[in-house]
Motif scaffolding. Structure first.
Motif, PDB file in Angstrom:
ATOM      1  N   ARG A   1      -3.501  -1.301  -8.186  1.00 48.66           N
ATOM      2  CA  ARG A   1      -4.305  -2.107  -7.348  1.00 48.66           C
ATOM      3  C   ARG A   1      -4.306  -3.435  -8.049  1.00 48.66           C
TER       4      ARG A   1
ATOM      5  N   GLU B   1      -8.667   2.864   1.324  1.00 49.72           N
ATOM      6  CA  GLU B   1      -7.753   1.665   1.420  1.00 49.72           C
ATOM      7  C   GLU B   1      -7.485   1.431   3.018  1.00 49.72           C
TER       8      GLU B   1
ATOM      9  N   ARG C   1       0.779  -1.161  -0.087  1.00 47.55           N
ATOM     10  CA  ARG C   1       0.159  -0.059   0.023  1.00 47.55           C
ATOM     11  C   ARG C   1       0.915   1.371   0.013  1.00 47.55           C
TER      12      ARG C   1
END
Length: 321
Positions: free
Chosen positions: A311, A265, A166
Motif C-alpha cells: 500500500r 480496503e 487494489r
C-alpha cells in the motif's frame, strides 16, 4: 499482478509443482493425477460461482460504467482458469513437502506457544472459552465459509472490482498467502500440528485434546473425520491422496487475513466484521488442533506487513505518476 498475469502465474505454478513432485517423490504420477482430479471435480461449482459473479459484475458495470460486458466475462474466465491451476499446484506442492524434509519443528512450536501464553497451552485456553462460544456455527465458517471465499476471491476481484491498483495488491497477497506461507515457510517449519503430535512424535502431551472437544455437532464431526482421514492418507498412501498435513504457518489464517484486509480496503466500516472474521478463523484453527497459535500469529504478521509495504509503494507510485 493483473488478472492476465494471475492466469499465467497459475499455469506456471502448476507446471513447477508437477516438476517438483516428480523430482522428490516416487508416487508423483499418482499424486499429481489425484490433485488434478480434485480440481476437475470442483470445476462445475467454480463455473457456477463465476456465472453468478459475472451476472453481478455486469449489473454493477452497467450502473457505474466501470467495465465493458466483454471485459467482465473474459476476466472471470481467466480468473477461473488461473484459480483452478493455482489450487492444483498448491495441493501438489503441499503434499510433496514431507518428501523434501521430514516433519521436525513441532517441539519448537510447542515451546514458543507456551512462552507466548505465559506457560499455558493455547488449545487449553481455546477449549476453556468454547463453552461460551457458538462452536458449531464457528466450525461451519471454518469448514465451509472460509474455503468458498478462499477459492473464489480472484474471480470476485475480476468481476466486482474496477480498482486496478487494489486488484493487483490483493492478488499479490493471495499468491503470497498460498506460496510463501503455504509452501516456502511451511517447508522451513515443517510440522504436523497438535492434533497429530502424539501419533507422530510419541508420548501423550496432547492426549486430552480430542477428548476435550465440547459435544460435537455435524460441522465439528466433519472436521474430526477429516483429521482422521488425513492421518490415514499420510500413513498409508504417502499423501498421494487428500490435501496433506502441514501446520506452520496457517494458510487458513493468512487467507482470512487478506480477506479481512480486502473488506477494510473496500470500506472502513467493514473493519469490525473483518477483525471478527480473522479472530474466528484463528480461534478455530487452534481449537480444532490443526494449528499452534504461533502458526496464525506468524501468518497475520506476514500478510499485514506485506500489505502495508504494498500500500505504501502504491501510494508513492500514485504521487509520482
Amino acid at each position: 499482478m493483473t488478472i492476465n498475469q494471475f492466469l499465467r502465474f497459475g499455469i506456471g505454478y502448476l507446471l513447477i509443482a508437477i516438476l517438483i513432485a516428480f523430482l522428490v517423490r516416487d508416487n508423483a504420477a499418482e499424486a499429481v493425477s489425484e490433485k488434478v482430479r480434485i480440481i476437475i471435480s470442483a470445476i462445475p461449482m467454480l463455473l457456477f460461482i463465476a456465472f453468478t459473479l459475472v451476472s453481478m459484475g455486469l449489473v454493477g458495470s452497467a450502473i457505474y460504467q466501470t467495465k465493458t460486458p466483454k471485459e467482465t466475462i473474459v476476466h472471470a474466465l481467466l480468473a477461473s482458469i488461473g484459480t483452478a491451476c493455482f489450487q492444483a499446484g498448491f495441493l501438489v506442492i503441499k503434499t510433496s513437502l514431507p518428501f523434501v524434509l521430514p516433519f521436525f519443528a513441532d517441539p519448537t512450536f510447542v515451546k514458543i506457544d507456551k512462552v507466548l501464553h505465559l506457560g499455558a497451552d493455547p488449545w487449553v485456553i481455546s477449549h476453556s472459552w468454547g463453552q461460551h462460544l457458538p462452536l458449531e456455527w464457528l466450525a461451519g465458517i471454518y469448514l465451509h465459509g472460509w474455503l468458498t471465499i478462499a477459492i473464489i476471491l480472484p474471480i470476485a476481484l475480476a468481476t466486482l472490482d474496477s480498482d486496478e491498483a487494489r486488484v493487483k495488491r490483493i492478488l499479490i497477497l493471495y499468491a503470497s498467502a498460498w506460496i510463501i506461507i503455504g509452501n516456502l515457510l511451511a517447508l522451513a517449519g515443517l510440522s504436523v500440528g497438535p492434533i497429530f503430535f502424539d501419533r507422530f512424535y510419541g508420548g501423550d502431551y496432547f492426549a486430552d485434546l480430542p477428548g476435550s472437544f465440547l459435544p460435537i455437532g455435524p460441522n465439528m464431526q466433519v472436521i474430526r473425520n477429516a483429521q482422521e482421514s488425513l492421518w490415514i492418507l499420510y500413513t498409508h498412501f504417502g499423501q498421494s491422496q487428500g490435501t496433506g498435513i502441514s501446520a506452520f504457518p496457517s494458510v487458513h489464517v493468512s487467507v482470512a487475513t487478506l480477506v479481512g484486509i480486502y473488506l477494510y480496503e473496500r470500506s472502513a466500516y467493514l473493519l469490525p466484521f473483518a477483525v471478527i472474521w480473522v479472530a474466528a478463523i484463528l480461534y478455530m484453527s487452534v481449537y480444532t488442533g490443526y494449528h499452534y497459535a504461533i502458526d496464525g500469529y506468524a501468518s497475520i504478521a506476514f500478510i499485514v506487513g506485506l500489505w502495508l509495504y504494498l500500500r505504501r509503494r502504491d501510494k508513492k507510485a500514485a504521487r509520482y505518476s
